[in-house]
Design an enzyme around this catalytic site. Structure first.
Site, PDB file in Angstrom:
ATOM      1  N   GLY A 109     -43.839  17.406   9.895  1.00 21.95           N
ATOM      2  CA  GLY A 109     -43.590  18.414   8.884  1.00 21.95           C
ATOM      3  C   GLY A 109     -42.170  18.925   8.930  1.00 21.95           C
ATOM      4  CG  ASP A 110     -38.594  20.700   6.307  1.00 18.14           C
ATOM      5  OD1 ASP A 110     -38.119  21.507   7.134  1.00 18.14           O
ATOM      6  OD2 ASP A 110     -37.957  20.302   5.315  1.00 18.14           O
ATOM      7  CG  PHE A 111     -38.387  23.790  11.396  1.00  7.58           C
ATOM      8  CD1 PHE A 111     -37.287  23.945  10.591  1.00  7.58           C
ATOM      9  CD2 PHE A 111     -38.208  23.234  12.661  1.00  7.58           C
ATOM     10  CE1 PHE A 111     -36.020  23.571  11.004  1.00  7.58           C
ATOM     11  CE2 PHE A 111     -36.945  22.851  13.092  1.00  7.58           C
ATOM     12  CZ  PHE A 111     -35.840  23.024  12.251  1.00  7.58           C
ATOM     13  CG  HIS A 161     -28.707  27.286  19.452  1.00  7.84           C
ATOM     14  ND1 HIS A 161     -28.076  26.965  20.632  1.00  7.84           N
ATOM     15  CD2 HIS A 161     -29.210  26.113  18.999  1.00  7.84           C
ATOM     16  CE1 HIS A 161     -28.183  25.685  20.868  1.00  7.84           C
ATOM     17  NE2 HIS A 161     -28.877  25.149  19.899  1.00  7.84           N
ATOM     18  CG  ASP A 204     -39.078  17.502  15.302  1.00  3.42           C
ATOM     19  OD1 ASP A 204     -38.437  17.282  14.261  1.00  3.42           O
ATOM     20  OD2 ASP A 204     -38.549  17.917  16.346  1.00  3.42           O
TER      21      ASP A 204
END
Length: 873
Positions: free
Chosen positions: A764-766, A783, A740
């Site tokens: 990190g950045d998904f 969602h 995250d």
């Protein structure tokens, strides 16, 4: 046209219904065919948990002479035994013989197979549907049922007979190592146990006795300890003696309750009169239950068995299946509370005795010192390395393994049926009983709505009826109740309209039906009989549909009251016992009268309870509003009802008109992630709320999925670790990666695993990349986003995934059709605050395909979350 009857539940209760229908098959006059559909995904058809395959040392507690599955053929079980050359009388004692539970399960299988054949000969086909019921709703035409597989069935009549209730978990130990939450089947659960280890058993009832006997049979030779508050073992089942009930009969009880609810004093008079007629007395029973060492009491009861002196316990044991349900139904509510709170353990000890064979073994283990009973149990704590420390009145006791056998006085909805029942109660199909379980009509077992009206096509049986009834699961009770239900089904009738209820409210002014019903349901002096009669069941009143819409429009007050209770922390202040609104007001800084009105509303839904002194206390549901208990949802409720969500959903009309795509951004001038990235007060905080929401949501998905041994599991966008924590706890060979943003990971809770260092937190950045792993977990991630950005996240998982890896989405899957589903509620909320949406199975299939993944299966769990599994395409 054909006639279709549904039986929801294929365990022991379902077997009783099938056998009762075979005795009285419904008339097919005017119908082309008849079909009985039985819904369950069990591997234990007709046996249920109680009579599954187990060791030959696990005995039924009632002789076969009282265990016929067919109420109108009481010798049916004995005939089955004789046909197999089994002795119907014990050769040593001369008393009616007991069967082992596996053998009784064989009897249930044989009897039910025969019953199915008999029904076939009368034009009724019985079909087993290997899926659980997920949703149901009723109207005047019948019952529509949706299964966990998404298939819908239209039924003319239905019997809701779901069983399988597990034991209570009073010390919140589920998931802890060296803890067995359910001991059955004993031979399987206790296999491989270290023979010399110290075994603790929570509870001293019949299940605790079974565990103790099984340990001895399996060669365990270490110390065994039973723990409970009272230290009271079950009584010994006495020799069979004939007695005809004359005072504890249904007509006598109905006469006693003719002018009002049955009081404790009236109940005592009936019991005393019955005991006197048998040459016994209430004083003798009291003496049996006086505090004394377990071995002293047990030795005295074994002596009494040999001499056959007093018949009092046998009188009560006969009365329980004969009149117990009717008696309980007609008791005043305050009397029920008193019995559940103060008398329950003594009633169970007397009325649910252990057989002589087990009593003899327990006495031997007590006298040899291998078994110790510890009364005054107050707490349980996991030990640092292994086992538990149990706090008792005599001091702490250490054990290596702890086996749970605690049965709550107030029954709860079976775990596997909670999603079904939550949906049915939320939509007004079923009404909850204030003491637990569901409301039903005493005579017909028809389900009652929240307003007390019978559902003319839906019957209830077994676990779901506690504590509307008291004794609910013994075979004599199930067989009798099933015969009553079959009688209704065979006539194809619905109950006649009950007599008009007494006027409630000012003279010459009839109150609104829903208000009168609610007032009477929660009046401590009102009986369940009066509740079921408190509304007429004739044609729908003029304008009732309009009133229903108005009631629904006012329902927003309930989550507002929940939020008020959560923010003020009322539940924490009730942890040590009931308190008045004035006391709670001083503790919380709230106005006492306004707080009373708030708690009064919540009490109508079973959240808190007001006692006769005007004090409020916690219910089993309200426990989860506390901040210091496992599975607490206090923070989740504050997040769900925060201004960000509350105001945004209230302004969705503008979004529908096209004022903007997302109402939150129109109201607050920023995205939801920018808002939650700020420092917010505790009652608005997002990640703490999500952690609180995840803990109960993920229990069933985590424990029902078979994770590969030794895999690396990556929790994508995992917040503080609410999902990864239970996954690692339940799977000791896994390694975990929490992924995250860096500022989120700064508050992660993986350190709660202690010395367990199988994890790392990776920032990190998904949208850019994902860490390497074998299994990727995404809960409520896709969602949040539209298909393009959700596919990007999944594509990054696919690119980082090791060969043979998989992706698991924990999301709600919206079913087709008009049936209610939590996913449709969530989708409405998502529409107000996110650019994403909830999805159907086909939506997920297409989304995963865009990311180079292939949907392999969807596991619909006991809750509302599904586990959606995908692999590389």
């Amino acid at each position: 046209m054909g006639v279709t009857i549904g039986i929801i539940g294929g365990g022991t209760a379902g077997a009783c219904v099938i056998n009762a229908l075979a005795e009285h098959p419904p008339d097919l006059s005017g119908a082309e065919s008849g079909e009985v559909l039985v819904f369950d995904d069990t591997a234990l058809w007709w046996r249920g948990r109680a009579y599954q395959d187990d060791g030959e040392y696990v005995w039924c507690n009632v002789p076969m002479s009282d265990m016929s599955v067919r109420y109108h053929d009481p010798d049916h079980g004995l005939a089955w035994m004789r046909a197999r050359d089994l002795a119907v009388d014990d050769p040593v004692t001369g008393q009616p013989a007991l069967l082992t539970r596996p053998a009784y399960g064989d009897y249930l299988n044989a009897a039910t197979s025969e019953a199915i054949s008999r029904l076939g000969g009368r034009g009724w086909r019985v079909r087993l549907v290997s899926e659980r019921a997920a949703r149901l709703w009723c109207d005047r035409r019948g019952v529509r049922l949706e299964t966990t597989g998404g298939r819908c069935h239209d039924l003319d009549r239905a019997v809701l007979a779901v069983g399988g209730n597990a034991y209570a978990d009073p010390y919140r130990l589920s998931g802890t190592a060296d803890y067995l939450p359910d001991p059955y089947p004993l031979e399987k659960r206790l296999a491989g146990l270290d023979r010399g280890c110290r075994v603790g058993i929570l509870g001293t009832g019949l299940a605790a006795v079974d565990v103790t006997v099984a340990l001895q049979e399996l060669g365990h030779d270490g110390p065994i300890s039973m723990f409970c508050r009272s230290g009271l073992l079950p009584a010994v089942r006495g020799p069979h003696r004939s007695h005809q009930l004359t005072h504890l009969t249904v007509p006598a009880i109905e006469r006693a309750a003719h002018d009002g609810p049955l009081s404790l004093a009236a109940l005592r008079r009936l019991v005393e009169a019955e005991l006197r007629s048998a040459g016994s007395s209430l004083d003798h029973l009291r003496r049996m239950l006086l505090p004394q060492p377990p071995l002293t009491r047990l030795s005295a009861e074994l002596d009494a068995f040999r001499t056959g002196n007093d018949i009092g316990p046998q009188v009560l044991q006969k009365a329980v299946p004969t009149v117990g349900q009717d008696l309980w139904y007609l008791l005043a509510q305050d009397a029920k509370h008193w019995i559940l709170d103060r008398l329950h353990r003594y009633v169970m000890a007397l009325c649910c005795p252990m057989p002589l064979v087990n009593a003899t073994r327990i006495a031997h283990l007590l006298s040899s010192g291998r078994l110790t009973v510890h009364p005054g149990t107050t707490g349980v704590q996991p030990a640092p390395l292994r086992g538990f420390t149990i706090d008792t009145s005599a001091g702490p006791v250490r054990v290596d393994l702890l086996v749970n056998t605690v049965t709550p006085a107030r029954r709860t909805i079976p775990h596997l049926a909670r999603g079904l029942i939550d949906h049915a109660t939320a939509t007004g199909v079923l009404g909850r009983h204030p003491l637990g379980g569901l409301h039903l009509d005493r005579h017909t077992s028809l389900a009652l709505t929240p307003h007390g009206r019978p559902q003319p096509r839906l019957h209830l049986l077994g676990e779901l009826t506690g504590t509307a009834f008291y004794f609910i699961s013994g075979m004599p009770v199930l067989a009798k109740r099933s015969a009553d239900i079959a009688h209704c089904l065979s006539r194809g009738n619905t109950p006649t309209a009950p007599r008009r209820s007494r006027r409630v409210g000012p003279p010459n002014r009839r109150p609104a039906p829903w208000r009168a019903a609610a007032d009477r349901i929660h009046d401590p002096k009102t009986t369940d009989r009066e509740i079921s009669m408190s509304n007429e069941t004739t044609a729908v009143d003029k304008g009732s549909e309009a009133l229903t819409l108005l009631e629904q429009a006012m329902e927003y007050a309930y989550p507002a009251a929940l939020r008020a209770a959560a923010v003020t922390g009322v539940a924490d202040h009730l942890a040590d016992g009931p308190k008045t609104p004035e006391e709670l007001g001083r503790m919380t800084g709230a106005d006492a009268q306004k707080l009373y009105r708030t708690l009064r509303l919540l009490a109508t839904r079973g959240v808190f309870r007001e006692d006769e002194q005007g004090r409020f206390e916690l219910t089993s549901t309200a426990e989860y509003l506390r901040s210091d208990v496992p599975l607490s949802v206090r923070a989740a409720i504050m997040m769900i009802t925060s201004k960000a969500m509350w105001l945004s959903t209230g302004e969705l009309a503008g979004t529908l008109r096209g004022d903007s795509d997302i109402s939150f951004e129109r109201l607050f001038g920023k995205t939801i992630w920018e808002h939650w990235g700020r420092d917010l007060p505790p009652e608005e905080e997002f990640h703490t709320g999500m952690m609180s929401m995840t803990e109960p949501e993920i229990q069933s998905p985590v424990h029902s999925y078979d994770f590969p041994e030794g895999a690396t599991v990556v929790d994508v966008g995992g917040g503080y670790g609410g999902l990864l924590l239970p996954v690692l706890r339940a799977n000791p060979t896994l390694r975990g990666v929490l992924y995250d943003r860096e500022h989120v990971l700064a508050k992660h809770r993986l350190a709660e695993l202690g010395a367990d260092n199988r994890w790392e937190a990776v920032p990190g950045d998904f949208f850019e990349t994902c860490p390497e792993g074998d299994v990727y977990l995404l809960k409520y991630i896709t969602h949040d986003w539209d298909d393009e950005r959700a596919a990007l996240i999944l594509r990054n998982c696919r690119q980082a995934m090791k060969p043979g890896g998989r992706v698991l989405l924990f999301d709600m899957v919206i079913p087709p059709g008009n049936s209610p589903h939590p996913g449709k509620l969530m989708d409405f909320i998502v529409m107000a605050i996110y650019p994403g949406r909830e999805r159907t199975e086909e939506d997920f299939r297409q989304l995963l395909a865009k990311a180079g993944l292939r949907l392999t299966r969807i596991n619909n769990t006991a809750g509302y979350l599904s586990t959606i599994e995908a692999v590389a395409a």
